[in-house]
Every structure is written in C-alpha cells, then in structure tokens.
Design an enzyme around this catalytic site. Structure first.
Site, PDB file in Angstrom:
ATOM      1  N   ASN A  80       0.805  -1.240   0.055  1.00 31.15           N
ATOM      2  CA  ASN A  80       0.007  -0.016   0.027  1.00 31.15           C
ATOM      3  C   ASN A  80       0.746   1.344  -0.048  1.00 31.15           C
ATOM      4  O   ASN A  80       0.507   2.163   0.393  1.00 31.15           O
ATOM      5  CB  ASN A  80      -1.116  -0.077   1.106  1.00 31.15           C
ATOM      6  CG  ASN A  80      -1.892  -1.274   1.180  1.00 31.15           C
ATOM      7  OD1 ASN A  80      -1.582  -2.055   2.031  1.00 31.15           O
ATOM      8  ND2 ASN A  80      -2.623  -1.212   0.172  1.00 31.15           N
ATOM      9  N   LEU A  87       1.341   6.876   0.640  1.00 27.66           N
ATOM     10  CA  LEU A  87       0.698   5.735   0.763  1.00 27.66           C
ATOM     11  C   LEU A  87      -0.913   5.719   0.678  1.00 27.66           C
ATOM     12  O   LEU A  87      -1.628   7.073   0.788  1.00 27.66           O
ATOM     13  CB  LEU A  87       1.090   5.159   2.243  1.00 27.66           C
ATOM     14  CG  LEU A  87       0.701   5.887   3.456  1.00 27.66           C
ATOM     15  CD1 LEU A  87       0.765   5.104   4.728  1.00 27.66           C
ATOM     16  CD2 LEU A  87       1.518   7.206   3.692  1.00 27.66           C
ATOM     17  N   CYS A  88      -1.524   4.524   0.595  1.00 26.99           N
ATOM     18  CA  CYS A  88      -2.940   4.558   0.331  1.00 26.99           C
ATOM     19  C   CYS A  88      -3.761   3.937   1.639  1.00 26.99           C
ATOM     20  O   CYS A  88      -3.481   2.794   1.914  1.00 26.99           O
ATOM     21  CB  CYS A  88      -2.972   3.463  -0.866  1.00 26.99           C
ATOM     22  SG  CYS A  88      -4.573   2.938  -1.190  1.00 26.99           S
ATOM     23  N   LEU A  89      -4.120   4.706   2.280  1.00 25.23           N
ATOM     24  CA  LEU A  89      -4.612   4.311   3.675  1.00 25.23           C
ATOM     25  C   LEU A  89      -6.139   5.203   3.820  1.00 25.23           C
ATOM     26  O   LEU A  89      -6.213   6.435   3.454  1.00 25.23           O
ATOM     27  CB  LEU A  89      -3.680   4.955   4.990  1.00 25.23           C
ATOM     28  CG  LEU A  89      -4.379   4.717   6.120  1.00 25.23           C
ATOM     29  CD1 LEU A  89      -4.291   3.102   6.277  1.00 25.23           C
ATOM     30  CD2 LEU A  89      -3.144   5.029   7.185  1.00 25.23           C
TER      31      LEU A  89
ATOM     32  N   HIS B 132      -7.792  -2.071   6.107  1.00 21.21           N
ATOM     33  CA  HIS B 132      -6.640  -1.868   6.495  1.00 21.21           C
ATOM     34  C   HIS B 132      -6.216  -0.484   7.382  1.00 21.21           C
ATOM     35  O   HIS B 132      -5.322  -0.143   7.633  1.00 21.21           O
ATOM     36  CB  HIS B 132      -5.560  -1.745   5.415  1.00 21.21           C
ATOM     37  CG  HIS B 132      -5.664  -0.851   4.465  1.00 21.21           C
ATOM     38  ND1 HIS B 132      -6.506  -1.016   3.247  1.00 21.21           N
ATOM     39  CD2 HIS B 132      -5.393   0.595   4.338  1.00 21.21           C
ATOM     40  CE1 HIS B 132      -6.287   0.318   2.575  1.00 21.21           C
ATOM     41  NE2 HIS B 132      -5.988   0.973   3.139  1.00 21.21           N
TER      42      HIS B 132
END
Lengths: 172, 608
Positions: A80, A87-89, B132
């Site tokens: 991610n 970042l991919c959050l 997540h």
C-alpha cells in the site's frame, strides 16, 4: 482558522510526548509546526521488525477537518505504499475523521505495515509477492529494513529509548 | 394558401410585439419569460395544443423544496417520526417513499440505523470493518482529555440532540476533542450519540463538508460513528438562533455560514431531483431551476415523444473574466433542453434514439467518407477500397489479387491488349462489377446527401449569431432613417430568431429522412420539409437584403408576413412528425434495425 489548527497540533505534540504510543515518534520542525517528521519502528514479530522508517507529515490550515499529507522518506516495500513514498490508507482519504490526531495516524500506519490490504495495491509487485510468495516478500521487506538504518543524510538517533521524547527533530 | 396566413396572422403578430414590449419592461421576471415562451406558440396555434408540445412545469428551488416537504410530510404521517428524521430516511432511500415505508414497517431498527438516524444498539460490538485502517485499534490512546473519557465522565446521560449541554454542571471543564480548546467560552454540541465537540469545530467541519465535498449527509465527527446530522442541527450550528448560548459570530463568519447553509439547501434539492425520474435540473450554467415532465419520465416514452423543455430562464451568468465573455445571443438564450437525452438541446422532430444514432453515424463517417468518395473505388471482387495514385489502368487488388480495369471496373482478362480504348463498357462482367460497387457508392452518396444538408443547416444556425449582430445594426439604422420606433423595428429580431429555430428543425428533419423508409409517408414528410426549407431560405434572403429608407414599410410587411409563414410551416413539420410518432405512422428503413436491437423496446413505432 490558523489558531485552531496550530493549537490542535501543539496538543497533538504534547500528547505524543507525554503519552507516547509504543514504537512511534514524531515532532514538528523547530521552525514550522505545519511540517512534522516522524519515525515508525517496525513492529516486533513481523518482517518489518527493527526497521526505522522515516516519514514526513504536511499539515495545512484545514487540519483537523482534513487529513495531513503523509509520505514515507525511507524506501518501502509494501503493497500500500507507492514508489514515491505516498501511501494508500483509507483514514487518510475518505474515512478521515477530525478526531484522529498524529498519534492515531502514526499508529494506523504502523499497523498497516504488518497488515497490508493487497486488494488495493499501490505497489503491484509487493502485493503479488505478498499473496503468492511470502518468502520472497519477507526477503524484500528485510532488505528495506536494513536500508532504513542507512538512510542518506540521516542524523536521527533511532534509539528506542529516545522515542517520543521529542528530541528526534530533523531539519528539513 | 399563403394569403390565408397573411390575413389573420398579421394581427396576431402585432400581439406578439406587444408581448416583446412587456418582456423588455420586466425582463428579470421569470414568470414573464414563461408567458413569453408560451406566447410564441400561441401566435399561430391558438389555444389548441399541438402534438409536439409536451406538458411540463418549471420549478424554482423553493417549489422543489415544497415537493420534498410533501414527501416528508407523507412519511411523517405514516410512520410518526419527526420531520428531520423523515428527511434523513427519505434521503437514505433515494426518495423512494413506498420502499422506505415498506422497509420501515418490516424492520424499523435496521432502517433507522442504516440511515444514520440512531446509533446501533450499544450492546453490539462496535463496527469493526475489516479494512486496513485498523479502525478501533488505533483510536487515540486514552489521554485524560480524549473523547471517550470526557463523555464517560458525564454524570448525566448524553444531552439530547443539538441541545447544548450546560457547562456549569460539568464536574470538570469541557475540552473539545478536535481543537483541544478548554476555554470557558466553548459551546459543546453533539448529536444523539453524545460525541461532544465545540460549536466552532462543528461549524468548520460542516462548512468544509458542504463546500469542499458537496456532501449532504454529514456524519458525526467521531471516528466510526455513523450518525447523520439532521437539518435543524446543521442550521443551529451554522446560524445560531437569537439568544443561543453559543458565542456570537463575526459578520464575515456569518456570511460564510449563510453561504454554506444555502449551498446545503441546494445540495438537498439536487439530491432530491436526481432521485426522481420526472424531475431534471436545468443544465445551463448557474441555473437553479428544475423542470418537471412526468410524460417523459420513462425510457420507453422517449420513443414516441421528443421532450424539448425549457426552464423558463434566459441567459447564463456573466463571468468575471472578460476573456470568456459569452456572445450577446448566448446571454439572452432561452434555457431550452431535451428532457430525455443530452445529445442536443432541441432535436425536434426526431426522437432521442434516432438523433443519437444519427450523430454517431456522422461522427464515424462524415470526414473520411467525403475523401473516400472522391478518391477511391472498390475492388469489384472483394470490395476493398482502393486508391489509384499513379500508373496505368491495369489494377491488381493487393488483397484478393483480382486484376481489373480502373476505367470500366471490368476484369482485366477481357481487355487483351486494347485496354486503353476500354471498349468493354457493355460487357456483362463490367456491368455486374459496377453494380456491386455502385450499390455501396449509392448508399454513401445517399448518406452524404442527407449529411451535407444536415451540416449546412447546422452551419447556418451557427452563422445566425453573426446575422443577429448584423440585424441589430440594421435595427439601429432603421430607427435613425425612419419614423419607426425601437419597438416597431423588433420584427427583424423576431425574424432572425424564428429563422434560427426553423433551421434547427430542418437540420434534424434530414436525420429523420435518412432513416425513413421510402413511401407515401416519407414523401409527405419531405414535402413539408421542402416547404419549410423554401420559406426559411426566402426569409434569410430578406434579412440579408439591404435597406432603403423608402422601402422600409414594404420590407417590414414582407418580413413580418414571411416570419409568420415560416412559423406556421415549422409548426406543421413539428406537429405532423410528432403525431406520426404517437400514431406509429413512420416506417423506418433497414438502417434503423440496429437501433431497434439496441433499445429492445416494446413500444417502438410500428412498421419498424
């Protein structure tokens, strides 16, 4: 609007210093409270163990109504995290809530390290290895862990006992 | 035939001028504009409704809000919930009243939790969506001032929604979990969930959600809390009522909050309009009106009617950038659009599906088709398109190796050594080859015939912008050189407008004719088309002619007569075509079969 944002960041810093969550550390630049440096220690019992991953957080006046921009400075190998360190959050995008503070962001990223979401990969290779070849994935991650100790221009004291004391400033 | 029109229509035309006069006095009045629109038709149709006229209603935002209110009241009456809850429930269910009520009766708790009206039962574990984000794991650690502990420390239950909790009763001073301010001035607020934060943070959060994200369902700020703020709460936060305990806003803040509140109302109306199929927003920039057209609400109705509607307003907002200043005609343009499609604002008389198909064909074919036609021939055996760019007339097809003569298209084998005289013209083989080729060429030529006329009218309609400017100049000249007043020279403007309108109709009649099967119906259609075209060309010519002072009276008479005649012809074309659609009279040629397949509609006009 600058006051609530800065006041909030000072409180975030105070909390991070007085009650630091394990394995993370962060502090604003001495001359700019809107720019923070942070270190996340790789969680124990994971491939990221012992890594010291540096990040930079950029806040703007809309914080805490809008999330900051977060970017890894250390090279990462993670499903991610993009090649440029972004970042991919979800909590930094659409699931952001104004109740999150710096400690919450860093803790989230820390748990993301061990618990990636391979279904929305930012790094396709890492995602594929994570799904199909765990051994190779672990090997590649370990390489970045070792690299994280040698980041060029790194003058930070990465001793864990120092974490959260606020002394790990780095001039940017 | 034309004298009939001239006799009675002249008088009506003067009525029309008075109408123009009225609109000029009161141009900003929306109602006037609507009358204006209807009057245009009344000029030559009288009170009888024409087949191409569609019933529709133009609604302002407050009208839309009234419709919303009706639905909300309906739900309130049946379920007994309060108004703001009913609004949240309806928005959540996309304004489908019936389904909402059914679901509500079926399983009340699920519906209210899904819509964010109430929090889920506290006994159930907090929603731990497996993403997540590690949602609950990384909550801010239990600092002394963090949200959960501050709520827990209240001795009394969470305050009712949007009621300020009285600070004096707090055992410890309130600290806003968002801005971490703890001053005594703070005004903590929360939804039913009890997640308190100060009014300033709420206001900042709500404004940013409305302004930056265009969000109409604003959730509680607390992480993981799915409660949606009801409208009165948002209003109280943005525009605190007189005598409230919250700190007063400075004028700048108040202005920004008022703008956010207005935008919020607009977002709610947009959400409502988007959910209801008989409503559509006016697509013109800056326009907030809505058109209600129940007859065109279903997809299948679009095969028999062309729902050209107008919201009644005119013009587009003037931008501050002088470079992007729209032209004068655009500024006054009526907000006309097709309720059924986005192909073009007015594609009468053809229905949306045919218009769309025609445009697609034009996109695919037009540019290249012209070039191919003038520069190539097809191989008489495999129909490959061949360009002869030099050499002798003995051609060998690269694809099928067929050898033929470029001049007569017959097989080369029959030419012997005397190819240049090409005396084989009457040979059967040559004729056959030309047949196949001429068929495909004829179909292309047929298409180009319609396309060129279609494009020509489009071009002419575009040029009407220039014509308009010229006409205005002419009108000024006329005022100077004659006794005529401003109002009396309006006939020129009217004529230009009418000519442009008719050109749009003519343009689309060519798309229609392309797909019509040959027969009496088509011939009648083309007769009407021809009459209109002739009339429009005559009118255009009159408009372009120079003006001599002594002839103004005659010119005025002729232009006025012609305008009314053109109007009448246009009306006949539109009316007859619309009737044809309703009666299923139009028979289509093979080219439209693809469309029929595409739409798979039961109610497509017969003979299809």
């Amino acid at each position: 609007m600058s006051n609530p944002c800065k006041r909030r960041l000072i409180r975030d810093f105070k909390r991070l210093s007085s009650d630091p969550p394990g394995g993370i550390s962060g502090s604003p630049c001495p001359d700019n409270i809107m720019l923070w440096n942070a270190v996340i220690f790789g969680p124990a019992d994971t491939p990221f163990e012992d890594g010291t991953f540096k990040l930079v957080l950029t806040f703007d006046e809309s914080y805490p109504n809008k999330p900051p921009t977060v970017k890894f400075l250390s090279r990462m190998f993670h499903p991610n995290v993009y090649a440029n360190g972004e970042l991919c959050l979800d909590i930094l995008q659409n699931r952001w809530s104004p109740t999150y503070d710096v400690a919450a962001i860093l803790t989230s990223i820390q748990s993301l390290l061990h618990d990636p979401n391979p279904n929305s990969p930012a790094n396709a290779e890492a995602a594929q290895l994570y799904r199909e070849n765990m051994k190779e994935y672990v090997r590649r991650v370990k390489a970045t862990v070792e690299e994280s100790w040698l980041d060029p221009g790194d003058s930070m004291d990465v001793d864990a006992s120092n974490a959260g004391s606020g002394s790990s400033d780095r001039n940017v | 035939m034309s004298s009939d029109y001239e006799l009675d229509s002249d008088e009506e035309y003067y009525d029309d001028e008075e109408m123009i006069d009225g609109t000029q006095d009161d141009a900003s009045e929306d109602e006037m504009d609507m009358d204006d629109y209807n009057d245009d038709f009344r000029v030559d149709t009288g009170s009888k409704k024409k087949a191409y006229e569609i019933d529709y209603q133009s609604l302002t935002q407050s009208d839309v809000e009234k419709l919303m209110k009706q639905d909300i009241d309906h739900v309130v009456g049946i379920t007994g919930v309060d108004e703001s809850t009913a609004a949240l429930l309806l928005r959540h269910s996309n304004w489908n009243k019936e389904r909402l009520i059914e679901k509500y009766m079926d399983n009340l708790t699920t519906v209210v939790v899904e819509a964010g009206v109430t929090a889920p039962e506290p006994t159930s574990s907090p929603p731990s969506a497996r993403t997540h984000s590690v949602s609950s794991a990384c909550l801010p650690r239990g600092g002394s001032s963090s949200k959960p502990s501050s709520t827990a420390s209240h001795s009394h239950p969470p305050p009712p929604s949007f009621q300020a909790s009285s600070k004096s009763e707090e055992p410890e001073p309130f600290v806003c979990p968002i801005c971490f301010d703890d001053s005594a001035e703070l005004h903590p607020l929360s939804l039913d969930c009890g997640h308190l934060s100060c009014s300033g943070c709420w206001a900042a959060y709500i404004t940013s959600k409305i302004r930056d994200e265009g969000e109409h369902a604003i959730r509680c700020m607390a992480e993981g809390c799915a409660l949606v703020a009801p409208d009165p709460f948002i209003r109280n936060v943005l525009l605190p009522p007189e005598g409230s305990t919250s700190p007063p806003l400075d004028p700048k803040e108040l202005k920004a909050n008022q703008a956010a509140w207005n935008r919020f109302q607009e977002l709610l109306a947009r959400n409502f309009v988007a959910s209801i199929s008989s409503l559509k927003f006016c697509p013109y920039p800056g326009c907030t009106r809505t058109v209600k057209c129940p007859t065109a609400a279903s997809k299948s109705s679009l095969t028999t009617i062309v729902p050209t509607v107008s919201c009644g307003s005119r013009g587009i907002p003037v931008s501050e950038d002088p470079k992007s200043q729209p032209s004068a005609s655009l500024l006054k343009k009526e907000h006309k659009f097709c309720f059924g499609c986005t192909v073009e604002s007015d594609h009468r008389p053809v229905v949306c599906g045919v218009a769309k198909m025609w445009l697609k064909k034009c996109e695919d074919d037009s540019e290249t088709a012209n070039w191919i036609k003038s520069n190539t021939k097809e191989c008489s055996q495999c129909q490959s398109t061949i360009e002869k760019n030099g050499g002798c007339n003995h051609m060998t097809c690269k694809k099928c190796k067929h050898e033929f003569c470029w001049v007569c298209m017959g097989p080369w084998s029959e030419h012997g050594t005397q190819w240049y005289s090409c005396n084989r013209y009457d040979e059967k083989a040559g004729v056959d080859a030309r047949d196949v080729q001429s068929q495909s060429r004829a179909s292309l030529e047929r298409y180009l015939h319609y396309y060129n006329r279609w494009a020509n009218h489009e071009q002419s309609a575009k040029l009407s912008v220039d014509l308009y400017a010229k006409t205005e100049k002419k009108m000024e000249d006329m005022q100077l050189t004659s006794e005529l007043t401003w109002i009396e020279v309006q006939f020129m403007k009217k004529a230009v407008e009418e000519a442009e309108k008719c050109r749009m109709t003519l343009k689309w009649t060519y798309a229609m004719a392309y797909y019509l099967a040959p027969g009496n119906e088509k011939e009648l259609f083309e007769d009407n088309q021809r009459d209109l075209e002739k009339a429009v060309e005559d009118l255009s010519e009159l408009l372009e002619s120079s003006i001599e002072a002594e002839e103004i009276a005659t010119l005025r008479q002729r232009v006025t007569d012609k305008t009314v005649y053109v109007q009448k012809r246009n009306d006949i074309v539109l009316d007859d075509t619309a009737k044809g659609f309703l009666e299923g009279r139009w028979r289509w040629n093979a080219l439209l079969k693809a469309l029929k397949r595409m739409l798979r509609l039961k109610r497509w006009p017969s003979g299809f």
